[in-house]
Design a protein around this motif. Structure first.
Motif, PDB file in Angstrom:
ATOM      1  N   ILE A   5       0.854  -1.187   0.000  1.00 10.16           N
ATOM      2  CA  ILE A   5       0.000   0.000   0.000  1.00 10.16           C
ATOM      3  C   ILE A   5       0.887   1.233   0.000  1.00 10.16           C
ATOM      4  O   ILE A   5       1.766   1.389   0.845  1.00 10.16           O
ATOM      5  N   PHE A   6       0.679   2.084  -0.988  1.00 10.41           N
ATOM      6  CA  PHE A   6       1.459   3.312  -1.085  1.00 10.41           C
ATOM      7  C   PHE A   6       0.599   4.478  -0.610  1.00 10.41           C
ATOM      8  O   PHE A   6      -0.521   4.678  -1.097  1.00 10.41           O
ATOM      9  N   ILE A   7       1.133   5.214   0.353  1.00  7.61           N
ATOM     10  CA  ILE A   7       0.421   6.360   0.899  1.00  7.61           C
ATOM     11  C   ILE A   7       1.073   7.629   0.365  1.00  7.61           C
ATOM     12  O   ILE A   7       2.283   7.835   0.527  1.00  7.61           O
ATOM     13  N   LYS A   8       0.275   8.473  -0.239  1.00 12.14           N
ATOM     14  CA  LYS A   8       0.789   9.726  -0.785  1.00 12.14           C
ATOM     15  C   LYS A   8       1.205  10.653   0.352  1.00 12.14           C
ATOM     16  O   LYS A   8       0.453  10.875   1.292  1.00 12.14           O
ATOM     17  N   SER A   9       2.423  11.154   0.281  1.00  9.27           N
ATOM     18  CA  SER A   9       2.893  12.066   1.320  1.00  9.27           C
ATOM     19  C   SER A   9       2.221  13.425   1.171  1.00  9.27           C
ATOM     20  O   SER A   9       1.857  13.845   0.070  1.00  9.27           O
ATOM     21  N   ILE A  10       2.034  14.086   2.295  1.00  9.42           N
ATOM     22  CA  ILE A  10       1.406  15.397   2.308  1.00  9.42           C
ATOM     23  C   ILE A  10       2.485  16.456   2.452  1.00  9.42           C
ATOM     24  O   ILE A  10       3.291  16.417   3.384  1.00  9.42           O
ATOM     25  N   ASP A  11       2.524  17.382   1.514  1.00 10.29           N
ATOM     26  CA  ASP A  11       3.498  18.461   1.582  1.00 10.29           C
ATOM     27  C   ASP A  11       3.139  19.371   2.751  1.00 10.29           C
ATOM     28  O   ASP A  11       1.974  19.691   2.973  1.00 10.29           O
ATOM     29  N   MET A  12       4.139  19.773   3.513  1.00 12.69           N
ATOM     30  CA  MET A  12       3.886  20.650   4.648  1.00 12.69           C
ATOM     31  C   MET A  12       5.082  21.558   4.873  1.00 12.69           C
ATOM     32  O   MET A  12       6.202  21.259   4.451  1.00 12.69           O
ATOM     33  N   LYS A  13       4.834  22.678   5.523  1.00 10.85           N
ATOM     34  CA  LYS A  13       5.866  23.649   5.838  1.00 10.85           C
ATOM     35  C   LYS A  13       5.966  23.783   7.358  1.00 10.85           C
ATOM     36  O   LYS A  13       4.948  23.809   8.047  1.00 10.85           O
ATOM     37  N   ARG A  14       7.192  23.885   7.843  1.00  8.29           N
ATOM     38  CA  ARG A  14       7.423  24.097   9.267  1.00  8.29           C
ATOM     39  C   ARG A  14       7.944  25.514   9.472  1.00  8.29           C
ATOM     40  O   ARG A  14       8.896  25.935   8.803  1.00  8.29           O
ATOM     41  N   TYR A  15       7.333  26.236  10.401  1.00  6.85           N
ATOM     42  CA  TYR A  15       7.705  27.623  10.651  1.00  6.85           C
ATOM     43  C   TYR A  15       8.070  27.839  12.112  1.00  6.85           C
ATOM     44  O   TYR A  15       7.567  27.154  13.012  1.00  6.85           O
ATOM     45  N   PHE A  16       8.941  28.843  12.304  1.00  4.77           N
ATOM     46  CA  PHE A  16       9.295  29.297  13.641  1.00  4.77           C
ATOM     47  C   PHE A  16       8.899  30.766  13.736  1.00  4.77           C
ATOM     48  O   PHE A  16       9.316  31.584  12.909  1.00  4.77           O
ATOM     49  N   LEU A  17       8.090  31.065  14.733  1.00  8.14           N
ATOM     50  CA  LEU A  17       7.481  32.387  14.859  1.00  8.14           C
ATOM     51  C   LEU A  17       7.886  33.044  16.172  1.00  8.14           C
ATOM     52  O   LEU A  17       7.908  32.395  17.225  1.00  8.14           O
ATOM     53  N   SER A  18       8.209  34.316  16.115  1.00  6.34           N
ATOM     54  CA  SER A  18       8.361  35.139  17.311  1.00  6.34           C
ATOM     55  C   SER A  18       7.589  36.430  17.079  1.00  6.34           C
ATOM     56  O   SER A  18       7.772  37.095  16.053  1.00  6.34           O
ATOM     57  N   HIS A  19       6.701  36.766  18.015  1.00  5.73           N
ATOM     58  CA  HIS A  19       5.843  37.940  17.907  1.00  5.73           C
ATOM     59  C   HIS A  19       5.919  38.692  19.231  1.00  5.73           C
ATOM     60  O   HIS A  19       5.518  38.172  20.266  1.00  5.73           O
ATOM     61  N   SER A  20       6.456  39.919  19.195  1.00  4.06           N
ATOM     62  CA  SER A  20       6.613  40.718  20.406  1.00  4.06           C
ATOM     63  C   SER A  20       5.840  42.026  20.282  1.00  4.06           C
ATOM     64  O   SER A  20       5.905  42.698  19.247  1.00  4.06           O
ATOM     65  N   THR A  21       5.128  42.370  21.338  1.00  2.16           N
ATOM     66  CA  THR A  21       4.404  43.631  21.432  1.00  2.16           C
ATOM     67  C   THR A  21       4.892  44.360  22.672  1.00  2.16           C
ATOM     68  O   THR A  21       4.795  43.840  23.781  1.00  2.16           O
ATOM     69  N   LEU A  22       5.432  45.564  22.485  1.00  2.00           N
ATOM     70  CA  LEU A  22       5.977  46.356  23.593  1.00  2.00           C
ATOM     71  C   LEU A  22       5.135  47.607  23.784  1.00  2.00           C
ATOM     72  O   LEU A  22       4.888  48.359  22.843  1.00  2.00           O
ATOM     73  N   TYR A  23       4.690  47.823  25.026  1.00  4.97           N
ATOM     74  CA  TYR A  23       3.976  49.031  25.397  1.00  4.97           C
ATOM     75  C   TYR A  23       4.874  49.878  26.289  1.00  4.97           C
ATOM     76  O   TYR A  23       5.494  49.368  27.232  1.00  4.97           O
ATOM     77  N   LYS A  24       4.921  51.181  25.982  1.00  2.00           N
ATOM     78  CA  LYS A  24       5.628  52.129  26.840  1.00  2.00           C
ATOM     79  C   LYS A  24       4.662  53.241  27.235  1.00  2.00           C
ATOM     80  O   LYS A  24       3.865  53.705  26.411  1.00  2.00           O
ATOM     81  N   TYR A  25       4.749  53.683  28.505  1.00  2.00           N
ATOM     82  CA  TYR A  25       3.869  54.722  29.031  1.00  2.00           C
ATOM     83  C   TYR A  25       4.711  55.888  29.534  1.00  2.00           C
ATOM     84  O   TYR A  25       5.847  55.702  29.997  1.00  2.00           O
ATOM     85  N   SER A  26       4.138  57.089  29.476  1.00  2.00           N
ATOM     86  CA  SER A  26       4.869  58.283  29.894  1.00  2.00           C
ATOM     87  C   SER A  26       5.171  58.266  31.386  1.00  2.00           C
ATOM     88  O   SER A  26       6.156  58.839  31.837  1.00  2.00           O
ATOM     89  N   ASN A  27       4.314  57.628  32.174  1.00  2.00           N
ATOM     90  CA  ASN A  27       4.538  57.375  33.593  1.00  2.00           C
ATOM     91  C   ASN A  27       3.889  56.046  33.936  1.00  2.00           C
ATOM     92  O   ASN A  27       3.203  55.444  33.106  1.00  2.00           O
ATOM     93  N   SER A  28       4.057  55.615  35.159  1.00  3.04           N
ATOM     94  CA  SER A  28       3.542  54.308  35.548  1.00  3.04           C
ATOM     95  C   SER A  28       2.020  54.256  35.480  1.00  3.04           C
ATOM     96  O   SER A  28       1.321  55.216  35.832  1.00  3.04           O
ATOM     97  N   VAL A  29       1.506  53.105  35.019  1.00  2.73           N
ATOM     98  CA  VAL A  29       0.077  52.814  35.038  1.00  2.73           C
ATOM     99  C   VAL A  29      -0.112  51.558  35.891  1.00  2.73           C
ATOM    100  O   VAL A  29       0.850  50.882  36.248  1.00  2.73           O
ATOM    101  N   ILE A  30      -1.369  51.254  36.212  1.00  5.45           N
ATOM    102  CA  ILE A  30      -1.648  50.061  37.011  1.00  5.45           C
ATOM    103  C   ILE A  30      -2.812  49.298  36.397  1.00  5.45           C
ATOM    104  O   ILE A  30      -3.544  49.822  35.558  1.00  5.45           O
ATOM    105  N   GLU A  31      -2.977  48.079  36.827  1.00  4.71           N
ATOM    106  CA  GLU A  31      -4.104  47.228  36.453  1.00  4.71           C
ATOM    107  C   GLU A  31      -4.327  47.200  34.942  1.00  4.71           C
ATOM    108  O   GLU A  31      -5.383  47.572  34.441  1.00  4.71           O
TER     109      GLU A  31
END
Length: 334
Positions: A5-31
């Motif tokens: 039995i021959f099984i057709k291989s499935i083409d696939m892509k492997r990815y490495f992801l880095s996603h950074s979100t930086l918040y800066k405030y003029s002075n300290s905030v809370i909560e």
């Protein structure tokens, strides 16, 4: 003797992801309380192999799966802070796209779609805005469609139409720009192309939803280096199929889904509120590649002083305010 039995291989892509979100405030905030859609989709088409999320202060993060299979996160960072960094790292496998078959007769496909207009599960994805429900658009859509068109072929026509009639231009729209404004401008970025295409699909009685995600920088594709957006349509006897009007292509192994919803507000990557009367600035960095790079774990941000924070993000005194950010990752396409 038993034949092998021959099984057709499935083409696939492997990815490495880095996603950074930086918040800066003029002075300290809370909560600082945030809702995040930063967990890549995990299903038969897209497999999440590894995932790590870190937030300044290491707050507890509550997650759940919503009705659209999005993993949603919530956290509350209480101590005073003048910066906050949210970073995700992921390893993802995306499989080759499987195209809709042609076995279902065209007339049956459209009849099946007609039945969905009474299905509560699809109604939120069928409601076109008043502007796109006018006779003007009815004529455009009628002229584009032929009697031989399947739902799939007609969807591709609408994707072609959007791509060919709008120019890619940064800086003239934001997340608050309406589809009507975008139509009149005939310009915008990935989010704008997507919003117009969704309206055209819905005006054609084809269920359509908004997708937030990423696209790999392959063959000059627009949208790499930031978050990306595209549309999905429902094809009878197939399911949801992605179309990218910015790049005028079907969504396949070069796209990674983060979240789906009725519109951008349903699945914006980060949305939150904080307590304080301070100016805020946000920077986003995204790295997506087929191998881990040296800077995968250390995405650098521009050095921004508190005095340079924009007045556009100043909030009212001492109250919780909606942090209605002009999410720059949607406007920073390469």
């Amino acid at each position: 003797m038993t034949k092998p039995i021959f099984i057709k291989s499935i083409d696939m892509k492997r990815y490495f992801l880095s996603h950074s979100t930086l918040y800066k405030y003029s002075n300290s905030v809370i909560e600082s309380t945030n809702r995040i859609y930063l967990y890549p989709y995990n299903d038969l088409q897209q497999q999440l192999v590894n995932f790590k999320l870190t937030v300044t202060g290491n707050p507890s993060i509550y997650t759940y799966l919503d009705e659209l299979n999005n993993r949603v996160g919530f956290f509350n960072y209480v101590p005073p802070h003048d910066t906050m960094l949210i970073n995700t790292q992921a390893e993802i496998i995306v499989k080759e796209l499987r195209f809709p078959d042609k076995q279902t007769p065209v007339s049956d496909q459209w009849q099946l779609l007609d039945q969905l207009t009474e299905d509560i599960n699809y109604l939120p994805f069928l409601q076109a805005g008043q502007f796109f429900s006018s006779n003007y658009f009815k004529k455009i859509l009628k002229d584009l469609k032929s009697d031989e068109d399947s739902v799939f072929s007609y969807a591709k026509k609408l994707c072609d139409y959007t791509h060919n009639n709008f120019s890619y231009q940064k800086g003239i729209t934001n997340v608050f720009s309406t589809p009507e404004e975008i139509w009149n401008l005939k310009s915008g970025v990935c989010q704008d192309f997507t919003n117009v295409l969704i309206e055209l699909f819905r005006a054609s009685q084809i269920p359509s939803r908004y997708v937030s995600g990423y696209v790999y920088a392959k063959d000059g594709m627009l949208g790499a280096g930031a978050t990306h957006a595209w549309a999905e349509v429902f094809i009878p006897n197939y399911g949801w199929l992605g179309l990218d009007p910015t790049n005028n292509c079907l969504v396949g192994e070069y796209h990674i889904r983060l979240a789906v919803g009725r519109n951008y507000n349903d699945c914006s990557p980060v949305k939150g509120v904080f307590k304080g009367n301070e100016k805020q600035h946000m920077q986003v960095k995204v790295l997506l590649d087929t191998s881990k790079k040296k800077d995968y774990l250390n995405l650098k941000f521009d050095d921004l002083k508190s005095s340079e924070l924009s007045n556009e993000t100043k909030l009212s005194d001492n109250t919780y305010q909606k942090n209605l950010q002009i999410i720059q990752q949607q406007q920073q396409q390469q």
